[in-house]
Design a protein around this motif. Structure first.
Motif, mmCIF file in Angstrom:
data_model
loop_
_atom_site.group_PDB
_atom_site.id
_atom_site.type_symbol
_atom_site.label_atom_id
_atom_site.label_comp_id
_atom_site.label_asym_id
_atom_site.label_seq_id
_atom_site.Cartn_x
_atom_site.Cartn_y
_atom_site.Cartn_z
ATOM 1 N N ASP A 156 0.824 -1.217 0.000
ATOM 2 C CA ASP A 156 0.000 0.000 0.000
ATOM 3 C C ASP A 156 0.856 1.264 0.000
ATOM 4 O OD1 ASP A 156 -2.629 -0.909 -0.134
ATOM 5 O OD2 ASP A 156 -2.622 -1.476 1.966
ATOM 6 N N THR A 157 1.988 1.214 0.700
ATOM 7 C CA THR A 157 2.854 2.401 0.734
ATOM 8 C C THR A 157 3.362 2.710 -0.666
ATOM 9 O OG1 THR A 157 3.536 1.868 2.973
ATOM 10 C CG2 THR A 157 4.932 3.406 1.772
ATOM 11 N N ARG A 177 8.636 -6.942 -7.531
ATOM 12 C CA ARG A 177 9.534 -8.113 -7.659
ATOM 13 C C ARG A 177 8.810 -9.412 -7.995
ATOM 14 N NH1 ARG A 177 11.793 -9.246 -1.506
ATOM 15 N NH2 ARG A 177 9.769 -9.480 -0.500
ATOM 16 N N ARG A 178 7.510 -9.475 -7.749
ATOM 17 C CA ARG A 178 6.755 -10.692 -8.118
ATOM 18 C C ARG A 178 5.814 -10.359 -9.268
ATOM 19 N NH1 ARG A 178 3.282 -12.594 -3.900
ATOM 20 N NH2 ARG A 178 3.269 -10.546 -2.919
ATOM 21 N N ARG A 182 1.030 -6.734 -3.387
ATOM 22 C CA ARG A 182 0.505 -6.963 -2.045
ATOM 23 C C ARG A 182 -0.523 -5.883 -1.663
ATOM 24 N NH1 ARG A 182 2.994 -9.680 2.295
ATOM 25 N NH2 ARG A 182 4.719 -10.158 0.922
HETATM 26 P P1 NDP Z 1 4.307 -4.113 3.091
HETATM 27 O O1 NDP Z 1 5.151 -4.974 3.966
HETATM 28 O O2 NDP Z 1 2.854 -4.308 3.053
HETATM 29 O O3 NDP Z 1 4.826 -4.236 1.589
HETATM 30 C C1 NDP Z 1 6.187 -4.197 1.269
HETATM 31 C C2 NDP Z 1 6.323 -4.391 -0.232
HETATM 32 O O4 NDP Z 1 7.695 -4.242 -0.577
HETATM 33 C C3 NDP Z 1 5.876 -5.765 -0.708
HETATM 34 O O5 NDP Z 1 5.215 -5.642 -1.921
HETATM 35 C C4 NDP Z 1 7.202 -6.506 -0.870
HETATM 36 O O6 NDP Z 1 7.179 -7.449 -1.890
HETATM 37 C C5 NDP Z 1 8.116 -5.391 -1.294
HETATM 38 N N1 NDP Z 1 9.516 -5.668 -0.957
HETATM 39 C C6 NDP Z 1 10.032 -5.998 0.261
HETATM 40 N N2 NDP Z 1 11.366 -6.123 0.188
HETATM 41 C C7 NDP Z 1 11.704 -5.895 -1.102
HETATM 42 C C8 NDP Z 1 12.919 -5.873 -1.814
HETATM 43 N N3 NDP Z 1 14.079 -6.110 -1.193
HETATM 44 N N4 NDP Z 1 12.892 -5.586 -3.131
HETATM 45 C C9 NDP Z 1 11.725 -5.327 -3.753
HETATM 46 N N5 NDP Z 1 10.518 -5.307 -3.153
HETATM 47 C C10 NDP Z 1 10.522 -5.597 -1.837
HETATM 48 O O7 NDP Z 1 4.712 -2.600 3.498
HETATM 49 P P2 NDP Z 1 3.920 -1.238 3.269
HETATM 50 O O8 NDP Z 1 4.834 -0.217 3.828
HETATM 51 O O9 NDP Z 1 3.493 -1.075 1.880
HETATM 52 O O10 NDP Z 1 2.635 -1.338 4.176
HETATM 53 C C11 NDP Z 1 2.732 -1.614 5.573
HETATM 54 C C12 NDP Z 1 1.346 -1.697 6.194
HETATM 55 O O11 NDP Z 1 0.746 -0.403 6.216
HETATM 56 C C13 NDP Z 1 0.390 -2.599 5.413
HETATM 57 O O12 NDP Z 1 -0.420 -3.284 6.318
HETATM 58 C C14 NDP Z 1 -0.417 -1.630 4.595
HETATM 59 O O13 NDP Z 1 -1.687 -2.122 4.260
HETATM 60 C C15 NDP Z 1 -0.491 -0.420 5.521
HETATM 61 N N6 NDP Z 1 -0.675 0.839 4.770
HETATM 62 C C16 NDP Z 1 -1.922 1.323 4.612
HETATM 63 C C17 NDP Z 1 -2.145 2.489 3.922
HETATM 64 C C18 NDP Z 1 -3.544 2.979 3.787
HETATM 65 O O14 NDP Z 1 -4.458 2.252 4.150
HETATM 66 N N7 NDP Z 1 -3.771 4.190 3.307
HETATM 67 C C19 NDP Z 1 -1.039 3.260 3.312
HETATM 68 C C20 NDP Z 1 0.244 2.643 3.516
HETATM 69 C C21 NDP Z 1 0.407 1.483 4.221
HETATM 70 P P3 NDP Z 1 6.414 -8.858 -1.755
HETATM 71 O O15 NDP Z 1 4.958 -8.539 -1.908
HETATM 72 O O16 NDP Z 1 6.984 -9.642 -2.863
HETATM 73 O O17 NDP Z 1 6.773 -9.400 -0.389
#
Ligand code: NDP
Length: 312
Positions: A156-157, A177-178, A182
């Motif tokens: 989401d971020t 990356r996939r 998410r």
């Molecule tokens: P998340 O952990 O949800 O997502 C991280 C993302 O980064 C995933 O897609 C992951 O990929 C990817 N990632 C991680 N490591 C790497 C890497 N080394 N290289 C490339 N891609 C990578 O973090 P967020 O900060 O997005 O969100 C955290 C929480 O805050 C969540 O619960 C979210 O729903 C919430 N949120 C809500 C918002 C709203 O409601 N307005 C706004 C922002 C956040 P992969 O999917 O492959 O693991």
């Protein structure tokens, strides 16, 4: 060292810390809150918050945190703009040191230190840090007006930041990356419906290149096994967060990932009188409203602890 033993010291100033302060102050616990390095926490670098109940039109993150702070201060919370750098939870009275070296003593401690952005771990990421590489689109997007940028992440971020950047930049390359994201469905749709956001599936950043600032990145497609270069002026990293709990390692039970472990249905840690709330202990929900909820729980748990000990 001050001879005062505070009833309750709160470490951190996000929704969890300020909510704990509101409840603790209204329960006559005379809380002292240390804000840490980033007063207001992660919401200070957010724009519109549309999902916090009570704000039907939404509210800007920094304004919301100002409201939280004023509400905590209104009931007498002492707010100190310093960082806590060390703790000693060995005794019945807990010891805490601020960055100035001052020793603070407390009967109860509420930890609400939140979480910080994760990085890719590339050497070139360090080289260009704050010179084209950023973990905060809202803070730094302005510097890339009219330019082309990339963003790593698919949560989401990343989706929110890609959307934000698309309004400032000519083009935003979203590197996922996939072969799926998410992010929530609504955020995915918003990104996919934005004409100047291009999603690159199965794509990972290998290197960031440039002179004084970023000029291009080398990416790897993990499906086709092809490498290519992309011309961009900036790279935003939005791949999640790490809890700010390193200083508690010696004292508190935590997951391998650093999230503090609390007893079921409570905010109690393994140390009597030390409570944990917000993103420092929650890797599941991580929302402002849930952080505020656990901040409230921590203050109620601390109040019951102090009452049972005959301290208040
Ligand atoms: P998340 O952990 O949800 O997502 C991280 C993302 O980064 C995933 O897609 C992951 O990929 C990817 N990632 C991680 N490591 C790497 C890497 N080394 N290289 C490339 N891609 C990578 O973090 P967020 O900060 O997005 O969100 C955290 C929480 O805050 C969540 O619960 C979210 O729903 C919430 N949120 C809500 C918002 C709203 O409601 N307005 C706004 C922002 C956040 P992969 O999917 O492959 O693991």
């Amino acid at each position: 060292m001050s001879s005062t033993i505070h009833n309750c010291v709160i470490i951190g100033s996000g929704p969890a810390g300020y909510t704990a302060a509101i409840y603790a102050a209204r329960a006559n616990m005379n809380p002292v809150l240390y804000t840490g390095q980033e007063p207001g926490g992660q919401l200070m670098i957010t724009t519109d918050v549309e999902n916090y109940p009570g704000y039907p039109e939404g509210i800007m993150g920094p304004q919301m945190m100002e409201d939280f702070k004023n509400q905590a201060a209104r009931f007498g919370t002492k707010i100190i703009y310093e960082m806590i750098s060390e703790v000693d939870f060995s005794g019945p009275v807990h010891k805490i040191w601020s960055e100035t070296g001052e020793e603070i003593q407390a009967h109860s401690v509420i930890i609400s230190t939140g979480a910080s952005a994760k990085w890719l771990g590339l050497e070139s990421e360090q080289t260009f840090m704050n010179n084209g590489v950023s973990a905060c689109a809202v803070c730094d997007g302005f510097f890339f007006r009219g330019q082309e940028v990339a963003i790593v992440g698919a949560g989401d971020t990343a989706a929110e930041e890609a959307s934000y950047l698309s309004k400032l930049c000519t083009k935003v390359h979203m590197l996922v990356r996939r072969d799926e994201m998410r992010a929530s469905k609504i955020m995915q749709k918003r990104v996919m419906d934005t004409p100047n956001i291009e999603i690159h599936w199965n794509t990972e950043v290998k290197e960031i290149m440039g002179g004084e600032t970023v000029e291009k990145i080398r990416v790897h497609n993990n499906k086709s096994n092809q490498e290519s270069e992309m011309t961009v002026n900036g790279l935003f990293v939005a791949i999640g967060h790490k809890p700010n709990t390193d200083m508690f390692k010696e004292w508190l039970d935590m997951e391998d990932s650093g999230y503090l472990i609390t007893k079921p249905d409570s905010t109690k840690t393994n140390v009597d009188g030390v409570f944990a709330s917000g993103d420092a202990q929650d890797h599941v929900y991580r929302q402002a409203v849930t952080a505020a909820g656990t901040g409230c729980m921590a203050a109620l748990d601390a109040e019951r602890y102090l009452t049972a000990k005959g301290i208040i």
